[in-house]
Design a protein around this motif. Structure first.
Motif, PDB file in Angstrom:
ATOM      1  N   SER A 292       0.856  -1.181   0.000  1.00 59.54           N
ATOM      2  CA  SER A 292       0.000   0.000   0.000  1.00 59.54           C
ATOM      3  C   SER A 292       0.891   1.230   0.000  1.00 59.54           C
ATOM      4  CB  SER A 292      -0.887   0.024   1.245  1.00 59.54           C
ATOM      5  OG  SER A 292      -1.889  -0.944   1.168  1.00 59.54           O
TER       6      SER A 292
ATOM      7  N   ASP B  28      -1.614  -7.935  -6.805  1.00 60.11           N
ATOM      8  CA  ASP B  28      -1.202  -8.778  -7.914  1.00 60.11           C
ATOM      9  C   ASP B  28      -2.365  -9.708  -8.269  1.00 60.11           C
ATOM     10  OD1 ASP B  28       0.459  -9.872  -9.830  1.00 60.11           O
ATOM     11  OD2 ASP B  28       1.416 -11.270  -8.438  1.00 60.11           O
TER      12      ASP B  28
ATOM     13  N   ASP C 280      -3.454   3.933  -1.555  1.00 55.43           N
ATOM     14  CA  ASP C 280      -3.468   3.217  -2.828  1.00 55.43           C
ATOM     15  C   ASP C 280      -2.970   1.800  -2.576  1.00 55.43           C
ATOM     16  OD1 ASP C 280      -4.321   5.486  -4.137  1.00 55.43           O
ATOM     17  OD2 ASP C 280      -2.314   6.068  -4.796  1.00 55.43           O
TER      18      ASP C 280
ATOM     19  N   ARG D 291      -1.952  -1.876  -3.895  1.00 55.00           N
ATOM     20  CA  ARG D 291      -1.469  -2.552  -5.092  1.00 55.00           C
ATOM     21  C   ARG D 291      -1.643  -4.048  -4.887  1.00 55.00           C
ATOM     22  NH1 ARG D 291       3.632   1.410  -5.987  1.00 55.00           N
ATOM     23  NH2 ARG D 291       2.346   3.225  -6.454  1.00 55.00           N
TER      24      ARG D 291
END
Length: 74
Positions: free
Chosen positions: A10, A70, A66, A68
């Motif tokens: 993050s 996968d 934010d 992230r």
């Protein structure tokens, strides 16, 4: 097929007002802090951002996280 979502990291993004432009619009800057644990609670991230940025003279206009992730198709 099943989709596997794995949190990677993050990023904390804090925007703050540093003044006004010639036309009177707010002049906004932002600072990003990477490597925030992806499993940290949103409230904890918000509280830490508030504590850190209360040490500066500029008012905070927004705090954003934010995430992230996968994505892998299995």
């Amino acid at each position: 097929m099943a989709l596997l979502a794995t949190p990677i990291e993050s990023v904390l993004v804090v925007a703050y007002q540093v003044g006004l432009t010639d036309t009177g619009a707010p002049k906004i800057r932002q600072r990003s802090i990477a490597n925030v644990r992806s499993n940290a609670l949103d409230q904890d991230v918000y509280d830490v951002a508030g504590a850190l940025f209360s040490l500066q003279e500029f008012p905070v206009t927004s705090i954003r996280r934010d995430n992230r992730i996968d994505l892998v198709n299995e």
